[in-house]
Design an enzyme around this catalytic site. Structure first.
Site, PDB file in Angstrom:
ATOM      1  N   HIS A   1       1.756 -11.753   7.755  1.00  0.00           N
ATOM      2  CA  HIS A   1       1.305 -10.759   6.777  1.00  0.00           C
ATOM      3  C   HIS A   1       1.881 -11.055   5.386  1.00  0.00           C
ATOM      4  CE1 HIS A   1       1.998  -6.697   4.835  1.00  0.00           C
ATOM      5  NE2 HIS A   1       0.688  -6.785   4.869  1.00  0.00           N
TER       6      HIS A   1
ATOM      7  N   GLU B   1      -0.075 -13.755   3.933  1.00  0.00           N
ATOM      8  CA  GLU B   1      -1.356 -13.227   3.421  1.00  0.00           C
ATOM      9  C   GLU B   1      -1.169 -12.670   2.005  1.00  0.00           C
ATOM     10  OE1 GLU B   1      -3.276  -9.224   3.121  1.00  0.00           O
ATOM     11  OE2 GLU B   1      -2.767  -9.497   5.240  1.00  0.00           O
ATOM     12  N   HIS B   2      -0.075 -11.914   1.792  1.00  0.00           N
ATOM     13  CA  HIS B   2       0.213 -11.435   0.435  1.00  0.00           C
ATOM     14  C   HIS B   2       0.390 -12.608  -0.537  1.00  0.00           C
ATOM     15  CE1 HIS B   2       1.406  -6.984   0.517  1.00  0.00           C
ATOM     16  NE2 HIS B   2       0.840  -7.220   1.695  1.00  0.00           N
TER      17      HIS B   2
ATOM     18  N   GLU C   1       5.407  -1.279   1.274  1.00  0.00           N
ATOM     19  CA  GLU C   1       4.240  -1.017   2.119  1.00  0.00           C
ATOM     20  C   GLU C   1       4.681  -0.477   3.481  1.00  0.00           C
ATOM     21  OE1 GLU C   1       1.770  -4.448   2.823  1.00  0.00           O
ATOM     22  OE2 GLU C   1       0.309  -3.314   4.002  1.00  0.00           O
TER      23      GLU C   1
END
Lengths: 477, 442
Positions: B72, B75-76, B152
């Protein structure tokens, strides 16, 4: 796998970027003329404005009916009656029980939903072409013959109150609710569409029935039908199912006092801190701004895109997320309603950095009020706002909802064609002007839901230049 | 504020059985670029728009212990620049062209997507191919983006009690399998990820032989294939095939239970999770139908009984997707109504399961579930994004052509099969229960 229709919670780890951006501008910001639609418009004999677009790419029909029935129309002390009334439509009619309605709709794989916003209520049907007759029958039945049984009223009130309780778990909900209360005071925009646990409790069957009689009238309604249906087929369906629907309430029955006169005014930032045991501060900052019909709406759209509406292209996101790593998401929006709505910035950050984030927001507001935006920023904002239009009317469902909103907000039958011109006509001077006029930190509201012991808020400096500048201007009327 | 993509995906898994339309796969065309990379094209010329998706076969199951959340975070980082395009220029360029872009990570794959005017399809193609092989992964940017992801995590989990319970229940349901950690990662792991782990991970998994492209909308092979060849087609293969997860979860040996108490909680909440087999096991079809019977719409059993008739819950749901490579979970859940005990709700959920296990659902209920699945599929066909999503999901599970088999499978489900899967999987020994309760403020 898919279970439609029931409220549920789902962990959704792992989404890099946030969406919320461009939820700004309630309706409307739906640009550009590249793919103009062939919209047929007429007024039915009962006064309903009917908008239709034929699309035969799929065997589906999408219907949206917009009713002028919202919190703006609620009698004193009956906050939530508009929402409750719409929620009860699917809970029983003269000839169908609540269970009959859900069973029939679910068996078709169709959906029949109601929703209430700050300005209106909609009733939406999504149905396969082969079932359109059954769908229309149900749609008309819940619209024309709701039973409002006492037992269903009690049940629905319990569900609404329960949902309001559960939402207290969400700090961003608590922050937003506190924010609109301070911004709009006793005006209907200052409360939740659902009302409060207390106000819902006080609504009776008589209140609901009276609200329905007064506001569910065809002369004040807009119907859009999009999909695999010809005008002839629509005529037949309307003749068969909606012919008995008659009535219109008199124009100009709305509030005699202008809304803005009813909104509170503050000297400086009215600050509300709500202490909760949370890891992040949820911050909402903003002020009363513009209505949807304000001609400055388009300049405000461009300005807002640059400031905080444009996702990763916006200044707030770039500085607060990308450069400083202080948040997952920050965005700003103009909620442009029938009456003046709010400009707001929303953000979450760990408690300890709340002060730094608020200072940055004020700094960026000060900057856009005093320095012209760059040519590139202006061009990018216009290119996005005009170029993203076709995506906003990609599907039949989106078109149906779009058409009713355009009609409701009087944006014009040629709105799709004219939108690019509205946006492209905005100049740097306009951007500066609307930033000065509609961002008013000196009369604003700041809400923080966070762990008070960890917040460490400094004394905030309002953008000085603008304050001085404004003191030389005439006060806003 | 969050884009609830997983719900999106869930909705996208619905299945066509539509008599009129040809096979739902009939508009999908498969091409292979010269480096072996696969591209699926779904032509639809109704509007001048296109959606591009790039699917990478990597997700949180591929992460080493101690570095959870790496997929993840990567992905950022895919938005943080290449030598050619600086940090966040990707999104700025797409938006400047009237488009939108985003990405999401799951346990097993990572997807990037853009929607844009079809005459500009070349822009996302060129940008996506660039970041497939040229990502900078600047250490300073990694430090900054780690703190974004930690924010987040705070937003999605730490301050959201119901989501936190989902995370706990999933973690508890698996002893060994990497499904047990959350896609976003544990906080301390996120804080510890450095370039020295991210870069080799990127090089291993972000390659044309571990990814595929889906393009849906107003494009033709004649125009788009040369663009794909020129961009993606020239990227060398990594020749490092994704390893099978070696750890298989053993059969659960008894009920597990977690009770979480939080001050922020207003209403008790329950989750009950059962291990179930993944696609394409034959039981998936009946489980899909069962899920719809239990919670598809207000006429479904959970809503009708727990919410409407007995008024003990304000919401009740199932959460099930068979689209995993290894056995995952079928979850039932509910939020108690004010003043109602969660024990009562739990008992009622078991009664619902016994109801199905004891007596097959009616033909009409099974047909209703099939109709729902079918119609949802047809509605979804109006959107390029959803069309691409369908094709991509099935391709990820072994090949887009499986969509046809899947639809056939759903069509054939009988009431007796629905009863049988309820008996087979919903046993006490196979369940993990999570309960969220208010903690009295001190």
């Amino acid at each position: 796998m898919a279970n439609r229709g029931i409220e549920r919670k789902k962990s959704s780890a792992g989404i890099a970027k946030l969406a919320g951006f461009l939820v700004l501008m309630v309706c409307g910001m739906l640009p550009a003329g590249a793919s103009a639609l062939d919209i047929k418009k007429h007024e039915a004999q009962n006064g309903t404005v009917v908008l239709q677009v034929e699309r035969h790419n799929l065997p589906v029909v999408m219907v949206t009916l917009l009713l002028t029935a919202s919190p703006l129309d609620e009698p004193p002390g009956k906050a939530g009656v508009a929402y409750l009334t719409s929620q009860l439509l699917t809970e029983g009619t003269a000839r169908r029980s609540a269970a009959d309605i859900s069973e029939e709709i679910d068996f078709l794989g169709a959906s029949l939903d109601t929703s209430t916003t700050s300005d209106f209520t909609t009733l939406s049907l999504s149905v396969l072409k082969k079932d359109v007759e059954k769908g229309f029958d149900l749609f008309a039945d819940i619209l024309l013959n709701p039973a409002f049984k006492e037992e269903e009223l009690v049940r629905k009130k319990e569900l609404i109150k329960g949902a309001l309780r559960q939402k207290e778990e969400d700090p961003s909900f608590v922050a937003e609710r506190a924010f609109i209360k301070e911004v709009f005071g006793s005006h209907p925009y200052g409360r939740l569409v659902e009302g409060s646990i207390e106000s819902v409790e006080g609504i009776t069957r008589g209140d609901v029935a009276a609200f329905y009689r007064r506001h569910y009238l065809p002369g004040n309604a807009i119907l859009s039908v999009v999909g695999d249906l010809t005008p002839q087929e629509l005529d037949l369906l309307m003749g068969k199912y909606l012919a008995g629907w008659q009535g219109k309430y008199p124009a100009g029955g709305a509030a005699a006092v202008s809304s803005e006169a009813r909104y509170p005014r503050y000297h400086g930032m009215k600050t509300v801190i709500i202490d909760k045991d949370v890891t992040q501060a949820n911050i909402v900052f903003g002020n009363v701004a513009i209505s949807r019909e304000n001609p400055d709406y388009y300049a405000a759209s461009v300005m807002n895109y640059i400031l905080g509406g444009g996702g990763f292209a916006s200044r707030l996101m770039r500085v607060v997320r990308d450069e400083r790593g202080l948040t997952y998401g920050i965005s700003s929006a103009f909620i442009a309603n029938k009456e003046p709505g709010q400009f707001e910035v929303g953000v979450q950050t760990k408690n300890e950095s709340a002060g730094a984030v608020i200072e940055e927001i004020l700094k960026q507001i000060g900057r856009i009020q005093t320095e012209p935006v760059t040519d590139q920023e202006l061009a990018d904002a216009k290119a996005y706002l005009t170029g993203s239009f076709p995506r906003r009317i990609e599907t039949s469902r989106k078109i149906a909802d779009f058409l009713t909103a355009v009609q409701f907000y009087h944006l014009g039958d040629d709105y799709i064609e004219k939108y690019p011109g509205y946006i492209n006509g905005v100049t740097k001077e306009d951007v500066l002007r609307v930033a000065k006029k509609y961002l008013t930190p000196e009369n604003s509201v700041l809400v923080i839901v966070g762990n008070k012991a960890l917040l460490h808020l400094p004394q905030f400096q309002l953008p000085q230049d603008v304050q001085q500048l404004r003191s030389r201007e005439l006060p806003r009327s | 504020m969050s884009k609830r993509i997983s719900l999106f995906i869930l909705l996208s898994l619905l299945v066509p059985l539509y008599a009129i339309a040809a096979s739902p796969t009939s508009s999908i065309r498969e091409y292979t670029l010269k480096n072996g990379m696969k591209a699926l094209l779904v032509e639809d010329h109704k509007t001048p728009l296109v959606t591009l998706q790039v699917w990478y076969k990597v997700g949180s199951v591929d992460e080493p212990i101690g570095k959870t959340g790496m997929s993840h975070l990567l992905e950022h980082m895919m938005f943080k620049g290449t030598p050619r395009y600086g940090s966040k220029e990707f999104s700025s360029i797409i938006q400047r062209n009237g488009g939108t872009d985003n990405a999401y990570t799951t346990r097993e794959y990572t997807v990037y997507f853009q929607s844009i005017a079809s005459d500009r399809a070349g822009i996302p193609i060129s940008l996506e191919s660039d970041r497939m092989s040229n990502l900078l992964l600047d250490p300073r940017e990694i430090v900054s983006e780690r703190s974004v992801v930690m924010e987040e995590r705070r937003m999605r989990y730490e301050d959201d009690p119901q989501n936190l319970l989902h995370e706990e229940v999933t973690a508890m349901a698996f002893n060994a399998h990497p499904y047990r950690w959350p896609v976003i990662g544990w906080m301390s792991d996120i804080a510890s990820i450095e370039r020295e782990q991210l870069y080799p991970y990127y090089k291993k998994y972000y390659s044309p032989d571990n990814a595929f492209i889906v393009i849906a909308g107003d494009i033709t092979p004649d125009t788009v294939l040369p663009q794909l060849e020129k961009s993606f087609g020239t990227i060398p293969r990594a020749e490092a095939p994704r390893p099978e997860a070696s750890t298989k979860e053993q059969k659960q040996q008894g009920e597990k239970r977690v009770i979480m108490k939080k001050e922020a909680v207003e209403l008790p909440y329950i989750l009950i999770a059962y291990h179930v087999p993944p696609f394409p096991h034959k039981d998936n079809y009946a489980l899909d139908v069962l899920s719809s019977i239990l919670s598809g719409g207000k006429s479904s059993r959970l809503y009708r009984d727990l919410v409407y008739e007995k008024r003990m819950a304000i919401s009740a749901f199932t959460d099930y997707s068979s689209f995993y490579r290894d056995p995952f979970l079928f979850v039932l859940g509910a939020t108690a109504a004010p003043g109602k005990e969660i024990e009562t709700v739990e008992k009622e959920l078991y009664a619902e399961i016994r109801g199905i296990a004891g007596e097959p659902p009616s033909d009409r209920e099974v047909q209703k579930a099939k109709n729902n699945i079918e119609a949802s599929f047809i509605f979804a066909q109006d959107s390029n994004y959803m069309k691409a999503q369908y094709a991509g999901m099935f391709e990820m599970m072994g090949g887009w052509r499986l969509m046809d088999a899947y639809l056939e499978g759903i069509k054939k489900v009988t009431p007796a099969e629905v009863q049988a899967v309820a008996k087979r999987y919903f046993s006490d020994d196979n369940k993990t229960v999570g309960i969220l309760l208010p903690l009295e403020k001190q």
